[in-house]
Design a protein around this motif. Structure first.
Motif, PDB file in Angstrom:
ATOM      1  N   ARG A   1       0.808   3.846  -2.893  1.00  0.00           N
ATOM      2  CA  ARG A   1       0.008   5.156  -2.583  1.00  0.00           C
ATOM      3  C   ARG A   1       0.362   5.935  -1.604  1.00  0.00           C
ATOM      4  O   ARG A   1      -0.445   7.197  -1.347  1.00  0.00           O
ATOM      5  CB  ARG A   1      -1.381   4.576  -2.061  1.00  0.00           C
TER       6      ARG A   1
ATOM      7  N   VAL B   1       0.898  -1.238  -0.035  1.00  0.00           N
ATOM      8  CA  VAL B   1       0.110  -0.192  -0.067  1.00  0.00           C
ATOM      9  C   VAL B   1       0.972   1.220   0.147  1.00  0.00           C
ATOM     10  O   VAL B   1       0.548   2.271  -0.801  1.00  0.00           O
ATOM     11  CB  VAL B   1      -0.935   0.081   1.317  1.00  0.00           C
TER      12      VAL B   1
ATOM     13  N   GLU C   1      -4.707   2.726   3.420  1.00  0.00           N
ATOM     14  CA  GLU C   1      -5.172   3.251   2.185  1.00  0.00           C
ATOM     15  C   GLU C   1      -5.769   4.499   2.307  1.00  0.00           C
ATOM     16  O   GLU C   1      -5.395   5.483   1.455  1.00  0.00           O
ATOM     17  CB  GLU C   1      -6.109   2.062   1.222  1.00  0.00           C
TER      18      GLU C   1
ATOM     19  N   ASP D   1      -7.383   4.510  -6.660  1.00  0.00           N
ATOM     20  CA  ASP D   1      -8.563   3.635  -6.608  1.00  0.00           C
ATOM     21  C   ASP D   1      -9.818   4.161  -7.069  1.00  0.00           C
ATOM     22  O   ASP D   1     -11.002   3.500  -6.998  1.00  0.00           O
ATOM     23  CB  ASP D   1      -8.587   3.025  -5.081  1.00  0.00           C
TER      24      ASP D   1
END
Lengths: 250, 250
Positions: free
Chosen positions: A21, A17, A211, B236
């Motif tokens: 991200r 993650v 996230e 996402d």
């Protein structure tokens, strides 16, 4: 339905993650550390990020308030001490104000948040709501961005020092203490998450929490990039002196 | 310290907030209504704004829960009925889903919010927090953006109908009922604010609440503009089919 992951596999997913991200990949972050930011953009970054820095002890107090174990609270309370200091003028928030001072920003403007971008306020507010409203596991997992902060801090400090003549090591004192603190804090939080995420649903919730936290840090940089590079800031938000001078000259 | 304003002067100040800060001025809004948006941008707008539409009855329920007067509650509850409808398939949220259906978006994707931009979620969350945490006066004043919505709705509907061949009057059915409802709702809210903001501090709080609400609507369009025009969406978040096709062709 997800499978139950072994602790090593869960740790791998969490690190993944971060790799995909965390804001070390954000164009504004890359611009900041490579010296491409204007003085006004650096000011806007420091002023907006102050709100994030200032919310950290409140965020940690919410988490502390939900911990039933004294040993855990003893560990976690150190985070609050690190940011608030032992006395006036010490701690992470005071060091961030040293940065905004050195950039020539007015403390009252910075501390009130009145010149921050609305999206910065909403992101910070979302983070506080998250640690209040979600499970303790998710609240702790959301702190795991600190697994990745040491790498970004090193690059950011080196890049800022070599590219901006108005930035000195003292200006960036905030970052000096952080890698050690972040390592200690994220070791504890990671061990907690690996130990306490015991069902597939809990593991997915922990991954989702990380996230979420990455998306919140990312959204703050998106808002800066949009307002100060591509478009215009919200009318009540900070306008750098260089932008005001440019407008007057047009 | 501000002076106490006469009701007419307070109303003038509130309308001034709308004239200078309402999203009828936002570049994305202008682009949407002038036909410059790609199909994917219209889809991203509808998908993200669904989260705002869907939060309205919850927002109104928070306000309703704080009203001590049955007469006021009778007035305010109509807003919940307008958005939730009398039965399945009716009301403002169902009509918004008709829009996202006609754009070819998957209902489960839209309703779950999982493809929305993080900044959209944070803005909506900030709005819900605001009406829960601030005074009833501020919560009601934040609804006064409806004073300005009839003008933007007319232009948006006309612009979208004449510029996008995939948009029909039925697609935009949501907007048909809104001007009459918004006029009724904002007349009530404005009268309440003018009557109940009795000190300079209360008047400034009411003005600030409307500024907050405008900033929240503005931030949602900023996020769309940033993700789908200038930069890239969060990994996402929704990727329009036309962008995916473009990427594949490169």
């Amino acid at each position: 339905m997800s499978d139950l992951l072994a602790p090593e596999a869960l740790e791998r997913r969490l690190r993944e993650v971060g790799e995909t991200r965390y804001h070390h990949l954000h164009p504004f972050q890359l611009r900041l550390q490579s010296g491409e930011c204007s003085r006004g953009e650096v000011e806007a970054w420091a002023l907006n990020r102050y709100l994030y820095q200032a919310c950290i002890p409140q965020k940690d107090a919410h988490i502390l308030a939900r911990m039933e174990d004294a040993g855990m609270r003893r560990e976690w309370r150190q985070r609050i001490i690190d940011h608030d200091g032992e006395r006036e003028g010490e701690g992470g928030i005071a060091k961030w104000l040293k940065l905004t001072d050195d950039l020539g920003l007015d403390r009252a403007d910075v501390m009130s948040g009145r010149l921050a971008l609305p999206a910065t306020k909403f992101a910070v507010n979302a983070y506080l709501s998250f640690v209040k409203d979600r499970s303790l596991l998710e609240a702790i997992a959301s702190s795991l961005t600190e697994l990745f902060s040491p790498m970004v801090i090193k690059t950011r400090v080196a890049g800022m020092l070599s590219n901006y003549d108005y930035v000195t090591p003292e200006t960036l004192a905030y970052f000096t203490a952080r890698p050690v603190q972040a390592k200690r804090d994220s070791d504890f939080a990671l061990a907690y998450v690996l130990e306490n995420a015991r069902t597939p649903a809990e593991q997915q919730a922990a991954i989702g929490a990380l996230e979420f936290k990455c998306s919140m840090l990312w959204a703050m940089l998106d808002a800066l990039e949009h307002a100060y590079i591509y478009a215009q800031p919200w009318p009540d938000a900070f306008k750098p002196a260089d932008a005001v001078r440019r407008e007057a000259a047009e």
